[in-house]
Scaffold this motif. Structure first.
Motif, short mmCIF file in Angstrom:
data_model
loop_
_atom_site.label_atom_id
_atom_site.label_comp_id
_atom_site.label_asym_id
_atom_site.label_seq_id
_atom_site.Cartn_x
_atom_site.Cartn_y
_atom_site.Cartn_z
N PRO A 149 39.31 -17.67 -16.77
CA PRO A 149 40.50 -18.53 -17.08
C PRO A 149 40.01 -20.00 -17.49
CG PRO A 149 41.40 -17.16 -15.44
CD PRO A 149 39.70 -16.86 -15.45
N GLY A 150 40.31 -20.62 -18.56
CA GLY A 150 39.75 -21.92 -18.77
C GLY A 150 38.77 -21.87 -19.43
N ASP A 151 37.86 -20.85 -19.87
CA ASP A 151 36.84 -20.65 -20.79
C ASP A 151 37.40 -20.75 -22.53
OD1 ASP A 151 34.62 -21.26 -19.32
OD2 ASP A 151 34.48 -18.79 -19.02
N GLU A 152 36.77 -21.26 -23.11
CA GLU A 152 37.11 -21.20 -24.50
C GLU A 152 36.15 -20.26 -25.28
OE1 GLU A 152 38.18 -24.42 -28.39
OE2 GLU A 152 36.00 -24.36 -27.10
N VAL A 153 36.78 -19.23 -25.95
CA VAL A 153 36.00 -18.30 -26.89
C VAL A 153 36.28 -18.51 -28.13
CG1 VAL A 153 35.79 -16.64 -24.84
CG2 VAL A 153 37.76 -16.77 -26.65
N VAL A 154 35.12 -18.58 -29.09
CA VAL A 154 35.09 -18.70 -30.41
C VAL A 154 34.75 -17.41 -31.04
CG1 VAL A 154 34.00 -19.96 -32.38
CG2 VAL A 154 34.21 -21.09 -30.34
N ILE A 155 35.64 -16.71 -31.99
CA ILE A 155 35.48 -15.60 -32.71
C ILE A 155 35.14 -16.01 -34.20
CG2 ILE A 155 36.46 -13.21 -33.04
CD1 ILE A 155 38.45 -13.64 -30.57
N GLU A 156 34.14 -15.50 -34.57
CA GLU A 156 33.57 -15.68 -36.10
C GLU A 156 33.53 -14.32 -36.76
OE1 GLU A 156 33.50 -18.51 -37.49
OE2 GLU A 156 33.35 -19.92 -35.83
N ILE A 157 34.31 -14.32 -37.96
CA ILE A 157 34.23 -13.07 -38.65
C ILE A 157 33.65 -13.51 -39.96
CG2 ILE A 157 35.63 -11.15 -39.54
CD1 ILE A 157 37.66 -11.89 -37.19
N TRP A 158 32.80 -12.55 -40.53
CA TRP A 158 32.24 -12.97 -41.96
C TRP A 158 31.83 -11.39 -42.55
CZ3 TRP A 158 29.50 -13.36 -37.60
CH2 TRP A 158 28.24 -12.25 -37.42
N GLY A 159 31.90 -11.80 -43.71
CA GLY A 159 31.37 -10.39 -44.81
C GLY A 159 32.47 -10.24 -45.64
N ALA A 160 33.23 -9.22 -45.79
CA ALA A 160 34.34 -8.83 -46.65
C ALA A 160 35.56 -9.45 -46.27
CB ALA A 160 34.49 -7.36 -46.59
N SER A 161 35.68 -9.77 -44.71
CA SER A 161 36.70 -10.49 -44.44
C SER A 161 36.06 -11.67 -43.63
CB SER A 161 37.50 -9.46 -43.21
OG SER A 161 38.30 -8.51 -44.04
N GLN A 162 36.68 -12.68 -43.85
CA GLN A 162 36.34 -14.16 -43.29
C GLN A 162 37.28 -14.74 -42.29
OE1 GLN A 162 34.65 -16.70 -45.89
NE2 GLN A 162 33.03 -15.26 -46.61
N ALA A 163 36.94 -15.08 -40.96
CA ALA A 163 38.10 -15.86 -40.33
C ALA A 163 37.22 -16.41 -39.28
CB ALA A 163 39.21 -14.79 -39.68
N SER A 164 38.08 -17.47 -38.44
CA SER A 164 37.59 -18.07 -37.39
C SER A 164 38.60 -18.52 -36.22
CB SER A 164 36.72 -19.62 -37.55
OG SER A 164 36.45 -20.19 -36.41
N ILE A 165 38.68 -17.76 -35.21
CA ILE A 165 39.44 -18.18 -34.28
C ILE A 165 38.94 -18.57 -32.88
CG2 ILE A 165 40.94 -16.48 -32.74
CD1 ILE A 165 40.74 -14.32 -34.83
N ARG A 166 39.62 -19.66 -32.63
CA ARG A 166 39.20 -20.26 -31.18
C ARG A 166 40.50 -20.26 -30.11
NH1 ARG A 166 34.87 -23.87 -32.32
NH2 ARG A 166 35.04 -24.81 -30.27
N LYS A 167 40.18 -19.50 -28.99
CA LYS A 167 41.24 -19.40 -27.99
C LYS A 167 40.59 -19.71 -26.39
CE LYS A 167 44.34 -17.67 -30.83
NZ LYS A 167 45.80 -18.22 -30.94
N VAL A 168 41.50 -20.31 -25.92
CA VAL A 168 41.10 -20.48 -24.49
C VAL A 168 41.78 -19.39 -23.49
CG1 VAL A 168 41.40 -21.93 -22.60
CG2 VAL A 168 41.23 -23.07 -24.83
N ILE A 169 40.98 -18.84 -22.77
CA ILE A 169 41.54 -17.70 -21.83
C ILE A 169 42.40 -18.47 -20.84
CG2 ILE A 169 40.61 -16.00 -20.11
CD1 ILE A 169 38.04 -16.09 -21.51
N SER A 170 43.81 -17.83 -20.82
CA SER A 170 44.71 -18.01 -20.06
C SER A 170 44.69 -17.93 -18.61
CB SER A 170 46.03 -17.35 -20.53
OG SER A 170 45.99 -16.22 -20.23
N PRO A 171 45.54 -18.56 -17.57
CA PRO A 171 45.42 -18.28 -16.40
C PRO A 171 45.30 -16.81 -15.84
CG PRO A 171 46.75 -20.22 -16.64
CD PRO A 171 46.35 -19.51 -18.17
N GLU A 172 46.16 -16.11 -16.80
CA GLU A 172 46.10 -14.63 -16.58
C GLU A 172 44.92 -13.86 -17.01
OE1 GLU A 172 48.57 -16.31 -18.00
OE2 GLU A 172 49.76 -16.66 -16.39
N GLY A 173 43.87 -14.58 -17.40
CA GLY A 173 42.59 -13.91 -18.19
C GLY A 173 42.71 -13.24 -19.44
N THR A 174 43.74 -13.92 -20.19
CA THR A 174 44.01 -13.14 -21.36
C THR A 174 43.93 -14.28 -22.61
OG1 THR A 174 46.34 -13.22 -21.68
CG2 THR A 174 45.39 -11.27 -20.62
#
Length: 792
Positions: A139-164
């Motif tokens: 909880p508290g860590d920020e994860v960065v999800i990078e998607i490239w190729g046929a599909s492209q996206a960038s997702i930044r999320k912080v893990i909640s206190p519940e761990g999700t």
């Protein structure tokens, strides 16, 4: 109460500016007077009179109260009684009477103890490195999800206190507790429903999870640290950084056993010596909720003497003397390793053990051991010395190519030309460590072949007794007087040339030489203490056909000033004469009348009765003035006489009567001139000045026949502070007369009437007396509180 206040007022009226009492003097005085039964009011008033202040008493009271609070303390279960003493710096110092072993420990220099107290060593984690593969998300860590190729996206999320983390169309996804690789593989499967082919390494779309902002975790640090407690730190931190944040390990904390607990289980134990001595670090990362425990040390020993790093070291069970020596950096050169002394406390009689280097590996240490490594004997088994008339004196090794006296002389570069060969001295140490002297004749082969022994000292003297060749000295009228190095056959002329030659003021009619009397055979006190010679010089040589005078050591030559040499002595005259300006005195006793005559006489507008002479103080006059000031200081008149003398200008007027000097030349009125004199002859001035203690200092016209009183009335009369009886008149010619009596002839044109001011005696005002009495009452209250604190 009224009587007490009156007594305090009477006591405080003679208050003087006394030097402030020290704290120890104040305490001693209060104790002494309280024992005698003196009241607090009198003690306070006396302290105020002696220079003590209320702020000083307040500070002493505060220090005594703090010391009383700390008088009985408990440190580590040992009761320590503290006593108070006033130091020479006037500070109250608390000193332990018992428990000295504990306080000594607090002052020990323990190896590694300050490693966590240095500002430049923080052990802070490096956040600019790739995420460690074993790093677990939380909880508290920020994860960065990078998607490239046929599909492209960038997702930044912080893990909640519940761990999700929450992703649109997928809902919550639990990542807590996974490593980066585990989370990356897990997300591939989850996101394959949204992005085609992300779960295939060779698919049209690819996905990668990285760590963004790192979370902060909370840990607990307990035990023997400077500031135990709960700390928020980076999730990349290790034990070393945590200890730095806690201020380091305290004086009794262990550096060898730092325990890390996680969920009530011991994870690891860190030994700081592994890092300090071998560079090995425990990189175990801390997790949220971790507990770091620092227990007290188990064994602290001291090693002193001939090791590279003598100090205290913490030892663990099973470590030996050899381990301690290794920690101390090993022996230094010259250490005596066959005798290692170990002193041990047993609770009863102390014990001492003597070890050699081979026994150190099997001798275990206990708490409080003191190991001492001694040094060598500072003695030599193969050294001899040669000194004196030899080219290379010093110490030499015997036993190789140096066996005999001859060998030593040759190795030392040989004898100097002035060496005395008939008698050399060989000092030898005997078996009982006393010394004997052997006399050698270096001309004799037998003496040269004497075999040397250790510690022999061979001394070779000069072939003549050294003479005391003191320097010459020359004083007086030469360009560079002073001291000059002795050289044989130096004459007076030679020394004069060395000193830069004679000055134009030098006398050649009389040159004096003084010489020491040296008589080594004398058996009585000498009545004649020096020998002197006098010579005339011609062209730098002694006149009258005498031989050149050769100087001897310590001779002093005096070149006198010629009595026929005179520098110009100038005076000046200004004002109403025909040719004012500067003039040179032709004779030593030239007078005022001569100067007026040389200046062409007086002009028609000269006011002869107002003429005055200004003279510059000579060196003798200035010296007498300084002596007068010194006498005034010794006599307690510094504020009166000395001040007036110091205000005296270097120039001062001399009262003269020029009309009488011109009428009767060479009489007592005709003053003899001195260099620097300035004769001033003014025009007629028909005004009178009135200054000093009058109502309106003024300048008025001179009126023939008017008395002093008339002119004072012209200035508004006397003021209230006028000292009428001391009034005086300063005339234009520099003379002064007392302004008393009814004579009409006292006041002359151009004079100045001075009315002095009465000396004001300072008296204390009623307000000042009341203020002092109030201060004394306040002092008395503080004294009472201080007596109460001191008698606890």
């Amino acid at each position: 109460m009224v009587k007490n206040i009156l007594f305090l007022v009477l006591l405080l009226i003679p208050v003087c500016l006394c030097a402030q009492m020290s704290d120890s003097q104040v305490i001693d005085y209060i104790k002494s007077e309280h024992t005698k039964g003196t009241s607090e009011q009198v003690i306070g008033a006396t302290l105020l009179q002696k220079g003590a202040t209320q702020a000083q008493l307040e500070r002493i009271k505060s220090q005594v109260e703090q010391a009383n609070q700390a008088n009985t303390t408990n440190i580590g279960g040992t009761t320590t009684q503290s006593v108070i003493r006033a130091s020479q710096a006037d500070e109250v110092v608390v000193r332990n009477v018992e428990g000295d072993a504990f306080t000594d420990m607090l002052r020990r220099d323990i190896f590694g103890k300050n490693i966590f107290n240095r500002k430049n060593v923080t052990f802070a984690p490096d956040v600019n490195i790739p995420t460690p593969v074993d790093y677990k998300l939380g909880p508290g860590d920020e994860v960065v999800i990078e998607i490239w190729g046929a599909s492209q996206a960038s997702i930044r999320k912080v893990i909640s206190p519940e761990g999700t983390i929450s992703i649109e169309s997928l809902g919550p996804i639990s990542l807590s507790g996974m490593t980066i690789n585990e989370a990356n593989n897990f997300l591939k499967g989850k996101l394959s429903s949204l992005y085609s082919g992300v779960d295939d390494s060779y698919g049209p779309s690819q996905i990668k999870l990285t760590l963004g902002q790192i979370r902060t975790i909370q840990i607990n640090i307990i035990g023997e640290v400077a500031v135990p407690g709960t700390y928020s730190i980076s999730s990349l931190s290790n034990i070393y950084h945590a200890l730095y944040l806690a201020g380091g390990i305290n004086d009794i904390g262990s550096l060898r056993e730092i325990n890390l607990f996680r969920k009530n289980k011991k994870i690891t134990s860190v030994d700081v010596y592994d890092f300090l001595l071998y560079g090995q670090t425990d990189d175990t990362r801390l997790y949220d909720g971790d507990v770091i425990n620092i227990p007290p040390y188990k064994s602290l020993v001291n090693i002193t003497g001939q090791v590279k790093r003598p100090m205290y070291y913490e030892m663990v069970e099973g470590e030996t003397v050899q381990d301690l020596i290794n920690y101390a950096g090993g022996f230094v050169g010259g250490a005596y390793t066959d005798k290692i002394t170990l002193s041990r406390k047993t609770g009863g009689y102390d014990k001492i053990f003597t070890l050699n280097a081979n026994e150190t590996s099997g001798f275990n240490l206990t708490d409080g051991d003191v190991i001492t490594i001694g040094g060598g004997l500072n003695l030599y088994e193969n050294r001899v010395q040669i000194e004196g008339k030899i080219f290379r004196p010093g110490y030499f090794e015997i036993g190789k190519d140096i066996i005999t006296v001859k060998d030593l002389i040759e190795r030392a570069g040989g004898l100097k030309e002035d060496a005395f060969l008939d008698r050399a001295i060989l000092t030898r140490q005997k078996d009982d460590l006393t010394f004997e002297t052997l006399t050698l004749n270096l001309n004799d082969i037998k003496s040269q072949n004497i075999v040397l022994q250790k510690n022999d000292v061979l001394s070779i003297a000069a072939n003549k007794v050294e003479t005391d060749l003191g320097n010459f000295a020359i004083y007086g009228m030469v360009a560079n007087p002073g001291s000059y190095r002795f050289a044989e056959n130096t004459t007076i002329k030679d020394l004069i040339l060395k000193a830069g030659g004679l000055l134009s003021s030098a006398s050649t009619a009389k040159v004096d030489v003084s010489r020491r009397i040296i008589d080594p055979n004398s058996t009585t006190n000498a009545t004649i203490i020096a020998e002197t010679f006098s010579f005339p010089l011609e062209n730098g040589l002694i006149a009258d056909g005498k031989e050149e005078f050769v100087l001897e050591p310590y001779d002093q030559v005096y070149i006198r000033k010629s009595p026929g040499y005179q520098t110009q002595r100038n005076v000046s005259i200004e004002g109403e004469v025909l040719f004012p300006g500067g003039y040179t005195l032709k004779e030593k006793e030239q007078r005022i009348s001569d100067l007026v005559k040389e200046a062409g006489g007086l002009s028609n507008s000269a006011y002869i009765e107002g003429a005055k002479l200004i003279r510059r103080q000579s060196r003798d006059e200035l010296a007498r003035q300084r002596e007068s000031i010194a006498l005034a200081k010794r006599g307690g008149l510094e504020d009166t006489i000395s001040t007036k003398l110091m205000d005296t200008d270097v120039l001062y007027p001399i009262g003269i009567e020029l009309n009488k000097a011109l009428e009767k030349p060479m009489s007592e009125y005709d003053l003899v001139l001195k260099p620097g004199d300035n004769l001033i002859i003014p025009e007629f001035d028909n005004t009178i000045k009135i200054n000093g203690a009058v109502m309106y200092p003024n300048t008025v016209l001179f009126e023939e026949g008017k008395k002093v009183k008339h002119y004072i009335e012209q200035a508004g009369g006397y003021s209230e502070v006028a000292e009428k009886k001391r009034a005086y008149i300063i005339y234009m010619n520099g003379t002064v007369a007392k302004a008393k009596g009814g004579s009409k002839d006292l006041v002359k044109p151009g004079c100045e009437i001075i009315i002095p001011v009465k000396e004001q005696k300072e008296r204390m005002s009623t307000g000042e007396i009341i203020s002092l009495s109030s201060a004394a009452v306040s002092m008395a209250s503080v004294v009472a509180l201080l007596i109460n604190a001191l008698t606890k």
